[in-house]
Design a protein around this motif. Sequence first.
Motif, PDB file in Angstrom:
ATOM      1  N   PHE A 118      26.287  12.691 -14.154  1.00  0.00           N
ATOM      2  CA  PHE A 118      27.554  13.359 -14.409  1.00  0.00           C
ATOM      3  C   PHE A 118      27.796  14.390 -13.313  1.00  0.00           C
ATOM      4  O   PHE A 118      26.867  15.057 -12.861  1.00  0.00           O
ATOM      5  N   TYR A 124      29.983  17.904 -12.532  1.00  0.00           N
ATOM      6  CA  TYR A 124      30.761  18.994 -13.123  1.00  0.00           C
ATOM      7  C   TYR A 124      31.214  19.945 -12.020  1.00  0.00           C
ATOM      8  O   TYR A 124      30.622  20.032 -10.947  1.00  0.00           O
ATOM      9  N   GLN A 161      32.438  24.151 -11.714  1.00  0.00           N
ATOM     10  CA  GLN A 161      32.489  25.421 -12.450  1.00  0.00           C
ATOM     11  C   GLN A 161      33.094  26.490 -11.564  1.00  0.00           C
ATOM     12  O   GLN A 161      32.527  26.835 -10.520  1.00  0.00           O
ATOM     13  N   SER A 219      33.824  27.810 -17.709  1.00  0.00           N
ATOM     14  CA  SER A 219      32.829  26.867 -18.185  1.00  0.00           C
ATOM     15  C   SER A 219      32.680  25.703 -17.223  1.00  0.00           C
ATOM     16  O   SER A 219      33.456  25.550 -16.291  1.00  0.00           O
ATOM     17  N   LEU A 220      31.677  24.897 -17.489  1.00  0.00           N
ATOM     18  CA  LEU A 220      31.520  23.665 -16.724  1.00  0.00           C
ATOM     19  C   LEU A 220      32.589  22.673 -17.163  1.00  0.00           C
ATOM     20  O   LEU A 220      32.794  22.450 -18.351  1.00  0.00           O
ATOM     21  N   LEU A 257      33.703  18.757 -16.807  1.00  0.00           N
ATOM     22  CA  LEU A 257      33.262  17.433 -16.378  1.00  0.00           C
ATOM     23  C   LEU A 257      34.314  16.816 -15.465  1.00  0.00           C
ATOM     24  O   LEU A 257      35.491  16.779 -15.800  1.00  0.00           O
ATOM     25  N   PHE A 296      31.636  25.741  -7.666  1.00  0.00           N
ATOM     26  CA  PHE A 296      30.215  25.449  -7.881  1.00  0.00           C
ATOM     27  C   PHE A 296      30.151  24.054  -8.477  1.00  0.00           C
ATOM     28  O   PHE A 296      30.688  23.813  -9.557  1.00  0.00           O
ATOM     29  N   ILE A 340      27.980  20.941  -9.945  1.00  0.00           N
ATOM     30  CA  ILE A 340      26.691  20.710 -10.597  1.00  0.00           C
ATOM     31  C   ILE A 340      26.621  19.264 -11.069  1.00  0.00           C
ATOM     32  O   ILE A 340      27.593  18.752 -11.643  1.00  0.00           O
ATOM     33  N   GLN A 346      20.566  15.762 -21.183  1.00  0.00           N
ATOM     34  CA  GLN A 346      20.977  15.721 -19.785  1.00  0.00           C
ATOM     35  C   GLN A 346      20.192  16.792 -19.045  1.00  0.00           C
ATOM     36  O   GLN A 346      20.064  17.912 -19.534  1.00  0.00           O
ATOM     37  N   PHE A 381      20.069  19.044 -15.642  1.00  0.00           N
ATOM     38  CA  PHE A 381      21.013  19.520 -14.642  1.00  0.00           C
ATOM     39  C   PHE A 381      20.330  19.883 -13.330  1.00  0.00           C
ATOM     40  O   PHE A 381      19.190  20.364 -13.318  1.00  0.00           O
ATOM     41  N   GLY A 382      21.057  19.660 -12.256  1.00  0.00           N
ATOM     42  CA  GLY A 382      20.613  20.119 -10.954  1.00  0.00           C
ATOM     43  C   GLY A 382      20.902  21.601 -10.799  1.00  0.00           C
ATOM     44  O   GLY A 382      21.568  22.210 -11.645  1.00  0.00           O
ATOM     45  N   PRO A 383      20.427  22.204  -9.704  1.00  0.00           N
ATOM     46  CA  PRO A 383      20.613  23.639  -9.486  1.00  0.00           C
ATOM     47  C   PRO A 383      22.003  24.017  -9.014  1.00  0.00           C
ATOM     48  O   PRO A 383      22.335  25.195  -8.942  1.00  0.00           O
ATOM     49  N   GLY A 384      22.840  23.027  -8.690  1.00  0.00           N
ATOM     50  CA  GLY A 384      24.206  23.312  -8.270  1.00  0.00           C
ATOM     51  C   GLY A 384      24.358  23.438  -6.767  1.00  0.00           C
ATOM     52  O   GLY A 384      23.395  23.721  -6.035  1.00  0.00           O
ATOM     53  N   ARG A 442      27.079  25.337  -4.066  1.00  0.00           N
ATOM     54  CA  ARG A 442      28.216  26.236  -3.891  1.00  0.00           C
ATOM     55  C   ARG A 442      29.010  25.780  -2.674  1.00  0.00           C
ATOM     56  O   ARG A 442      28.486  25.780  -1.564  1.00  0.00           O
TER      57      ARG A 442
END
Lengths: 117, 114
Positions: free
Chosen positions: A34, A36, A38, A43-44, A46, A91, A93, A106, A108-111, A113
């Motif tokens: 997925f 996302y 942010q 919020s995140l 999708l 950001f 993610i 799920q 999540f990756g660290p994102g 920027r």
Amino acid sequence: GAVVSQHPSWVICKSGTSVKIECRSLDFQATTMFWYRQFPKQSLMLMATSNEGSKATYEQGVEKDKFLINHASLTLSTLTVTSAHPEDSSFYICSASGLVLPYNEQFFGPGTRLTVL
Amino acid sequence: SQKIEQNSEALNIQEGKTATLTCNYTNYSPAYLQWYRQDPGRGPVFLLLIRENEKEKRKERLKVTFDTTLKQSLFHITASQPADSATYLCALALDTGTASKLTFGTGTRLQVTL
């Protein structure tokens, strides 16, 4: 276990250029990934869902020609922001889900920027 | 319209106390609900999942309740520590498939002070 990485962790680019973000599942096979977005203090949201070997499914309002998603293998998905503009600064993610993982979870990756000048 | 609401104001509590965070939703019938922790500039980290037919789930110092009649979930951290300071997100999933989409609330920032 169940680690997801993203590369790069941050990127600055000029307006009009394209940026590719990688999402990798390091120790499991991710049948679904997925993406996302942010914005600050929000919020995140999708953007899209991708399954290995098939086209991504985009959420309403997300331009599929602008945000290209490729899920070529069970451990790698890429998001390419084409012709980036300052309003794409955010950001980003990714998360991954797989059949061998705890049910419905799920990871999540660290994102990443992204700043578009 | 569909909404997931978390208290947007920061929650400040003293170390050792119990922190209680609220997640309310409208016009959803979630199959399950998850709580995540997010630190600044980082991706969310999964904490707990609770299904629609479960009332309560516990994991170490964490407890989640789920009331589908009130359309509310409460997230408790007992014996809170400064290291618990972070933003906590609730997320709803509408189906039980392994690739089910999550819809996130805006999160509540928790600040635990000495």
